[in-house]
Design a protein around this motif. Structure first.
Motif, PDB file in Angstrom:
ATOM      1  N   ASP A  63      13.401  12.553  -5.694  1.00  0.00           N
ATOM      2  CA  ASP A  63      12.137  13.499  -5.323  1.00  0.00           C
ATOM      3  C   ASP A  63      10.870  12.907  -5.550  1.00  0.00           C
ATOM      4  O   ASP A  63      10.864  12.020  -6.452  1.00  0.00           O
ATOM      5  CB  ASP A  63      12.208  14.679  -6.428  1.00  0.00           C
ATOM      6  N   ARG A  64      10.027  12.954  -4.677  1.00  0.00           N
ATOM      7  CA  ARG A  64       8.830  12.413  -4.495  1.00  0.00           C
ATOM      8  C   ARG A  64       7.550  13.247  -4.025  1.00  0.00           C
ATOM      9  O   ARG A  64       7.892  14.191  -3.277  1.00  0.00           O
ATOM     10  CB  ARG A  64       8.849  11.129  -3.913  1.00  0.00           C
ATOM     11  N   ASP A  65       6.391  12.709  -4.080  1.00  0.00           N
ATOM     12  CA  ASP A  65       5.244  13.553  -3.476  1.00  0.00           C
ATOM     13  C   ASP A  65       5.379  13.185  -1.795  1.00  0.00           C
ATOM     14  O   ASP A  65       5.052  12.183  -1.192  1.00  0.00           O
ATOM     15  CB  ASP A  65       3.871  12.976  -3.846  1.00  0.00           C
ATOM     16  N   GLU A  66       5.676  14.079  -1.068  1.00  0.00           N
ATOM     17  CA  GLU A  66       6.131  13.872   0.235  1.00  0.00           C
ATOM     18  C   GLU A  66       4.882  13.551   1.149  1.00  0.00           C
ATOM     19  O   GLU A  66       4.818  12.809   2.022  1.00  0.00           O
ATOM     20  CB  GLU A  66       6.848  14.941   1.133  1.00  0.00           C
ATOM     21  N   TYR A  67       3.744  14.197   0.910  1.00  0.00           N
ATOM     22  CA  TYR A  67       2.419  14.264   1.470  1.00  0.00           C
ATOM     23  C   TYR A  67       1.978  12.558   1.093  1.00  0.00           C
ATOM     24  O   TYR A  67       1.581  12.020   2.101  1.00  0.00           O
ATOM     25  CB  TYR A  67       1.476  15.304   0.910  1.00  0.00           C
ATOM     26  N   SER A  68       1.971  12.294  -0.104  1.00  0.00           N
ATOM     27  CA  SER A  68       1.495  10.792  -0.307  1.00  0.00           C
ATOM     28  C   SER A  68       2.366   9.798   0.494  1.00  0.00           C
ATOM     29  O   SER A  68       1.734   8.915   1.141  1.00  0.00           O
ATOM     30  CB  SER A  68       1.550  10.621  -1.696  1.00  0.00           C
ATOM     31  N   TYR A  69       3.693  10.055   0.585  1.00  0.00           N
ATOM     32  CA  TYR A  69       4.304   9.004   1.072  1.00  0.00           C
ATOM     33  C   TYR A  69       4.334   9.165   2.655  1.00  0.00           C
ATOM     34  O   TYR A  69       4.029   8.045   3.390  1.00  0.00           O
ATOM     35  CB  TYR A  69       5.925   9.290   0.966  1.00  0.00           C
ATOM     36  N   ALA A  70       3.912  10.390   3.339  1.00  0.00           N
ATOM     37  CA  ALA A  70       3.621  10.275   4.697  1.00  0.00           C
ATOM     38  C   ALA A  70       2.321   9.750   5.249  1.00  0.00           C
ATOM     39  O   ALA A  70       2.413   9.156   6.184  1.00  0.00           O
ATOM     40  CB  ALA A  70       3.966  11.917   5.150  1.00  0.00           C
ATOM     41  N   VAL A  71       1.360  10.123   4.297  1.00  0.00           N
ATOM     42  CA  VAL A  71       0.007   9.639   4.612  1.00  0.00           C
ATOM     43  C   VAL A  71      -0.371   8.445   4.418  1.00  0.00           C
ATOM     44  O   VAL A  71      -0.782   7.625   5.189  1.00  0.00           O
ATOM     45  CB  VAL A  71      -0.935  10.592   4.050  1.00  0.00           C
ATOM     46  N   ASP A  72       0.249   7.954   3.051  1.00  0.00           N
ATOM     47  CA  ASP A  72      -0.379   6.510   2.477  1.00  0.00           C
ATOM     48  C   ASP A  72       0.841   5.522   2.334  1.00  0.00           C
ATOM     49  O   ASP A  72       0.614   4.587   1.656  1.00  0.00           O
ATOM     50  CB  ASP A  72      -1.169   6.807   1.364  1.00  0.00           C
ATOM     51  N   LYS A  73       2.077   6.219   2.600  1.00  0.00           N
ATOM     52  CA  LYS A  73       3.224   5.352   2.127  1.00  0.00           C
ATOM     53  C   LYS A  73       3.416   5.053   0.591  1.00  0.00           C
ATOM     54  O   LYS A  73       3.934   4.022   0.440  1.00  0.00           O
ATOM     55  CB  LYS A  73       3.311   3.988   3.072  1.00  0.00           C
ATOM     56  N   LYS A  74       2.634   5.837  -0.157  1.00  0.00           N
ATOM     57  CA  LYS A  74       2.736   5.635  -1.610  1.00  0.00           C
ATOM     58  C   LYS A  74       3.924   6.497  -2.075  1.00  0.00           C
ATOM     59  O   LYS A  74       3.929   7.473  -1.888  1.00  0.00           O
ATOM     60  CB  LYS A  74       1.585   6.259  -2.010  1.00  0.00           C
ATOM     61  N   LEU A  75       4.609   5.829  -2.948  1.00  0.00           N
ATOM     62  CA  LEU A  75       5.567   6.513  -3.829  1.00  0.00           C
ATOM     63  C   LEU A  75       4.909   6.982  -5.036  1.00  0.00           C
ATOM     64  O   LEU A  75       4.653   6.293  -6.152  1.00  0.00           O
ATOM     65  CB  LEU A  75       6.779   5.466  -4.085  1.00  0.00           C
ATOM     66  N   ARG A  76       5.092   8.433  -5.067  1.00  0.00           N
ATOM     67  CA  ARG A  76       4.374   9.034  -6.524  1.00  0.00           C
ATOM     68  C   ARG A  76       5.741   9.957  -6.847  1.00  0.00           C
ATOM     69  O   ARG A  76       6.152  10.823  -6.111  1.00  0.00           O
ATOM     70  CB  ARG A  76       3.338   9.887  -5.892  1.00  0.00           C
ATOM     71  N   PHE A  77       6.024  10.033  -8.156  1.00  0.00           N
ATOM     72  CA  PHE A  77       7.129  10.562  -8.487  1.00  0.00           C
ATOM     73  C   PHE A  77       6.843  11.774  -9.724  1.00  0.00           C
ATOM     74  O   PHE A  77       5.918  11.700 -10.308  1.00  0.00           O
ATOM     75  CB  PHE A  77       8.169   9.691  -9.248  1.00  0.00           C
ATOM     76  N   PRO A  78       7.611  12.880  -9.584  1.00  0.00           N
ATOM     77  CA  PRO A  78       7.229  14.047 -10.737  1.00  0.00           C
ATOM     78  C   PRO A  78       7.479  13.611 -11.921  1.00  0.00           C
ATOM     79  O   PRO A  78       8.115  12.522 -12.082  1.00  0.00           O
ATOM     80  CB  PRO A  78       8.454  15.090 -10.385  1.00  0.00           C
ATOM     81  N   ILE A  79       7.192  14.113 -13.029  1.00  0.00           N
ATOM     82  CA  ILE A  79       7.574  13.644 -14.367  1.00  0.00           C
ATOM     83  C   ILE A  79       8.930  13.728 -14.584  1.00  0.00           C
ATOM     84  O   ILE A  79       9.510  12.852 -15.319  1.00  0.00           O
ATOM     85  CB  ILE A  79       6.604  14.776 -15.327  1.00  0.00           C
ATOM     86  N   ARG A 103      -0.585  15.907 -11.619  1.00  0.00           N
ATOM     87  CA  ARG A 103      -1.437  16.188 -10.803  1.00  0.00           C
ATOM     88  C   ARG A 103      -1.165  17.334  -9.804  1.00  0.00           C
ATOM     89  O   ARG A 103      -0.171  17.556  -9.845  1.00  0.00           O
ATOM     90  CB  ARG A 103      -2.266  14.749 -10.233  1.00  0.00           C
ATOM     91  N   ILE A 104      -2.247  17.846  -9.340  1.00  0.00           N
ATOM     92  CA  ILE A 104      -2.194  18.677  -8.174  1.00  0.00           C
ATOM     93  C   ILE A 104      -1.900  18.135  -6.848  1.00  0.00           C
ATOM     94  O   ILE A 104      -2.463  17.287  -6.541  1.00  0.00           O
ATOM     95  CB  ILE A 104      -3.396  19.532  -8.101  1.00  0.00           C
ATOM     96  N   LEU A 105      -0.693  18.621  -6.442  1.00  0.00           N
ATOM     97  CA  LEU A 105      -0.204  18.012  -5.112  1.00  0.00           C
ATOM     98  C   LEU A 105      -1.032  18.540  -3.800  1.00  0.00           C
ATOM     99  O   LEU A 105      -1.373  19.749  -3.875  1.00  0.00           O
ATOM    100  CB  LEU A 105       1.333  18.164  -4.952  1.00  0.00           C
ATOM    101  N   LYS A 106      -1.297  17.658  -2.769  1.00  0.00           N
ATOM    102  CA  LYS A 106      -1.715  18.251  -1.441  1.00  0.00           C
ATOM    103  C   LYS A 106      -0.750  18.895  -1.012  1.00  0.00           C
ATOM    104  O   LYS A 106       0.550  18.653  -1.204  1.00  0.00           O
ATOM    105  CB  LYS A 106      -2.539  17.220  -0.780  1.00  0.00           C
ATOM    106  N   ALA A 107      -1.227  19.458   0.150  1.00  0.00           N
ATOM    107  CA  ALA A 107      -0.213  20.475   1.140  1.00  0.00           C
ATOM    108  C   ALA A 107       0.819  19.327   1.608  1.00  0.00           C
ATOM    109  O   ALA A 107       0.907  18.284   1.880  1.00  0.00           O
ATOM    110  CB  ALA A 107      -0.808  20.869   2.220  1.00  0.00           C
TER     111      ALA A 107
END
Length: 150
Positions: free
Chosen positions: A70-86, A146-150
């Motif tokens: 599970d990851r922040d799909e928006y960040s990955y799609a836009v910036d290829k950054k892997l960010r994960f939930p707590i 943090r608050i996720l983007k759409a």
């Protein structure tokens, strides 16, 4: 890697209410950390920094992506950054006549779905759901700092 399994998490009357409730299957965002399943994680995780959480329901469905985390799909799609939930939560609301459907977690851990069972996965833990017959409903929750983007 950390996997925690808790059984009989909700009181019977609340579980019954959830089994009868029509919950949305599309991802939903909620601000804050007020949720009984998040409260159940407090002995294992620091929940004080949670700003919000996303929830979605699998009603007799399973993710089609195979092993994933599970990851922040928006960040990955836009910036290829892997960010994960707590952490990630998988809660089994209904399990009926199920054959298959185990939750496979990296390092060859298999978890059998069971009503009122909560599975807590640490961030970055790969997992998948095996094909199944029968019926199951699971609620997934990812809390974020943090608050996720759409």
């Amino acid at each position: 890697m950390k996997v925690i399994i808790l059984d009989n998490v909700l009181p019977t009357d609340l579980l019954k209410d959830w089994q009868d409730e029509e919950m949305p299957t599309t991802p939903q965002w909620t601000y804050g950390k007020n949720h009984p399943l998040i409260e159940a994680t407090s002995p294992y995780y620091d929940t004080s920094k949670i700003r919000g959480f996303e929830t979605w329901l699998h009603r007799n469905t399973r993710p089609e992506v195979g092993f994933h985390y599970d990851r922040d799909e928006y960040s990955y799609a836009v910036d290829k950054k892997l960010r994960f939930p707590i952490f990630s939560l998988i809660f089994y609301i209904i399990v009926e006549d199920l054959e298959g459907g185990e939750l496979n977690v990296e390092n060859n851990i298999k978890i059998t779905p069971k009503e009122n069972r909560l599975v807590i996965l640490a961030p970055k833990v790969k997992h998948e759901v095996e094909e199944f017959t029968g019926y199951r409903t699971s609620l997934n929750i990812n809390p974020w700092e943090r608050i996720l983007k759409a």
